[in-house]
Design a protein around this motif. Structure first.
Motif, PDB file in Angstrom:
ATOM      1  N   PRO A  43      43.254  82.067  62.692  1.00 23.93           N
ATOM      2  CA  PRO A  43      44.817  81.845  62.481  1.00 23.93           C
ATOM      3  C   PRO A  43      45.646  81.925  63.737  1.00 23.93           C
ATOM      4  O   PRO A  43      46.596  80.902  64.031  1.00 23.93           O
ATOM      5  CB  PRO A  43      45.465  82.636  61.484  1.00 23.93           C
ATOM      6  CG  PRO A  43      44.658  84.078  61.502  1.00 23.93           C
ATOM      7  CD  PRO A  43      43.301  83.447  61.710  1.00 23.93           C
ATOM      8  N   ILE A  46      44.481  78.543  65.403  1.00 27.94           N
ATOM      9  CA  ILE A  46      45.317  77.627  64.800  1.00 27.94           C
ATOM     10  C   ILE A  46      46.841  77.362  65.277  1.00 27.94           C
ATOM     11  O   ILE A  46      47.385  76.381  65.437  1.00 27.94           O
ATOM     12  CB  ILE A  46      45.217  77.578  63.337  1.00 27.94           C
ATOM     13  CG1 ILE A  46      43.642  77.519  62.723  1.00 27.94           C
ATOM     14  CG2 ILE A  46      46.017  76.770  62.482  1.00 27.94           C
ATOM     15  CD1 ILE A  46      43.507  78.049  61.419  1.00 27.94           C
ATOM     16  N   VAL A  47      47.560  78.495  65.270  1.00 30.92           N
ATOM     17  CA  VAL A  47      48.904  78.547  65.543  1.00 30.92           C
ATOM     18  C   VAL A  47      48.861  78.105  67.135  1.00 30.92           C
ATOM     19  O   VAL A  47      50.024  77.372  67.196  1.00 30.92           O
ATOM     20  CB  VAL A  47      49.386  79.830  65.259  1.00 30.92           C
ATOM     21  CG1 VAL A  47      50.979  80.099  65.729  1.00 30.92           C
ATOM     22  CG2 VAL A  47      49.674  80.338  63.854  1.00 30.92           C
ATOM     23  N   LEU A 256      43.791  70.318  62.952  1.00 32.12           N
ATOM     24  CA  LEU A 256      44.685  71.405  62.643  1.00 32.12           C
ATOM     25  C   LEU A 256      44.476  71.511  60.897  1.00 32.12           C
ATOM     26  O   LEU A 256      44.387  72.674  60.589  1.00 32.12           O
ATOM     27  CB  LEU A 256      46.185  71.134  62.892  1.00 32.12           C
ATOM     28  CG  LEU A 256      46.599  71.439  64.327  1.00 32.12           C
ATOM     29  CD1 LEU A 256      47.755  71.185  64.535  1.00 32.12           C
ATOM     30  CD2 LEU A 256      46.384  73.063  64.626  1.00 32.12           C
ATOM     31  N   THR A 260      42.679  74.609  59.307  1.00 33.70           N
ATOM     32  CA  THR A 260      43.610  75.609  58.278  1.00 33.70           C
ATOM     33  C   THR A 260      42.868  75.766  56.915  1.00 33.70           C
ATOM     34  O   THR A 260      42.834  76.964  56.734  1.00 33.70           O
ATOM     35  CB  THR A 260      44.713  74.958  58.065  1.00 33.70           C
ATOM     36  OG1 THR A 260      45.553  74.909  59.576  1.00 33.70           O
ATOM     37  CG2 THR A 260      45.700  75.799  57.263  1.00 33.70           C
ATOM     38  N   TRP A 263      39.790  78.111  57.215  1.00 31.80           N
ATOM     39  CA  TRP A 263      40.003  79.392  57.396  1.00 31.80           C
ATOM     40  C   TRP A 263      40.497  79.919  55.992  1.00 31.80           C
ATOM     41  O   TRP A 263      40.209  81.056  55.726  1.00 31.80           O
ATOM     42  CB  TRP A 263      41.219  79.503  58.233  1.00 31.80           C
ATOM     43  CG  TRP A 263      41.927  80.944  58.443  1.00 31.80           C
ATOM     44  CD1 TRP A 263      41.064  81.974  58.859  1.00 31.80           C
ATOM     45  CD2 TRP A 263      43.000  81.478  57.943  1.00 31.80           C
ATOM     46  NE1 TRP A 263      42.122  83.226  58.636  1.00 31.80           N
ATOM     47  CE2 TRP A 263      43.442  82.693  58.059  1.00 31.80           C
ATOM     48  CE3 TRP A 263      44.201  80.827  57.131  1.00 31.80           C
ATOM     49  CZ2 TRP A 263      44.383  83.483  57.913  1.00 31.80           C
ATOM     50  CZ3 TRP A 263      45.236  81.535  56.864  1.00 31.80           C
ATOM     51  CH2 TRP A 263      45.373  82.946  57.236  1.00 31.80           C
TER      52      TRP A 263
END
Length: 277
Positions: A43, A46-47, A256, A260, A263
């Motif tokens: 994460p 990803i962020v 993305l 996401t 994950w």
């Protein structure tokens, strides 16, 4: 002489067994730590990627007259947000239908009465991925016409194999002695399936679902070819306009979405994994 050597040999073998067990425990612990670390790291990455995309998007001056083509192709309200919604809708429903079809079918094909037709069904399911993605979309376009529903049906056919195969493999890999112990405790076949087989097969099944989900997210970029919408419109616009910023924004948004949901699938696999295994 031999009697005095025997205890030494026995002790060495015991020491070797202890060392092997310690090595296995060490490797298992390292693997578990790495999995936990990757779940925490994903994460963050990803962020970070989302922030990079956001700042890059702002630097393009979208909404101004400086770059009319880029501004038109990357407008959030009229282009990117509707396309993102369409992309997520197609990926969600196609994956949900794959699960609804492949998991029960995989359970059925591992039962003793129909196990013999399992290879034939897998061969049929494999035909979906044997065809080129574009060709599969065209076939269903001719059968069902344009629209998102046609794309969803095509993606179900294309992505059903990983979930079906993993369901069968996961159920077949359950130790037979464990099943016999459950039956010996008075469990029915249904109770054995629900309380023993499926919980033990969950990690393998979820891994197949993750694979199908990523396939569907990637394939959804081709939905625009038959009127299904999606972020493929932006990517195609970047290619047609020869505008790298448009192409880059569309590709990163798809990445993305894929990262996401992968994950989230990893989280599901982690928390649905039977404790003690």
């Amino acid at each position: 002489m031999s009697e005095s050597v025997a205890p030494v040999i026995t002790k060495r073998r015991a020491d070797q067994d202890d060392a092997a067990k310690a090595a296995v425990v060490s490797v298992t612990s390292t693997t578990r730590l790495w999995r936990r670390f990757s779940l925490l790291l994903a994460p963050v990455l990803i962020v970070a990627l989302a922030l990079v995309l956001w700042f890059y998007y702002q630097s393009l001056g979208v909404g101004t007259t400086a770059q009319i083509q880029v501004s038109s192709a990357l407008d959030w309200d009229t282009k990117l947000r509707p396309q993102l919604t369409q992309h997520l809708t197609i990926a969600f429903w196609s994956t949900l239908l794959v699960i609804a079809i492949a998991v029960p079918l995989g359970v059925l094909l591992t039962r003793s009465g129909v196990r013999k037709i399992g290879p034939a069904v897998l061969t049929v399911a494999n035909s979906g991925q044997a065809l080129p993605a574009y060709g599969l979309l065209i076939i269903f376009l001719a059968l069902l016409g344009q629209g998102a529903r046609t794309v969803i049906v095509a993606l179900v056919v294309y992505a059903i194999l990983p979930v079906l195969r993993n369901t069968m493999v996961g159920l077949d890999s359950v130790d037979r002695s464990t099943l016999e112990a459950g039956r010996g405790m008075g469990m029915t076949r249904l109770q054995t399936l629900l309380r023993i087989e499926l919980p033990l097969a969950v990690p393998v099944i979820v891994a197949g679902i993750r694979t199908a989900m990523i396939i569907n997210i990637g394939m959804a970029t081709l939905a625009f070819l038959i009127g299904g919408g999606g972020l493929g419109i932006t990517i195609n616009s970047g290619l047609k306009l020869n505008q790298d910023p448009v192409l880059l924004v569309g590709a990163i948004m798809v990445a993305l979405v894929a990262l996401t949901f992968d994950w989230l699938g990893a989280l599901a696999e982690r928390f649905l994994h039977p404790r003690g295994l």
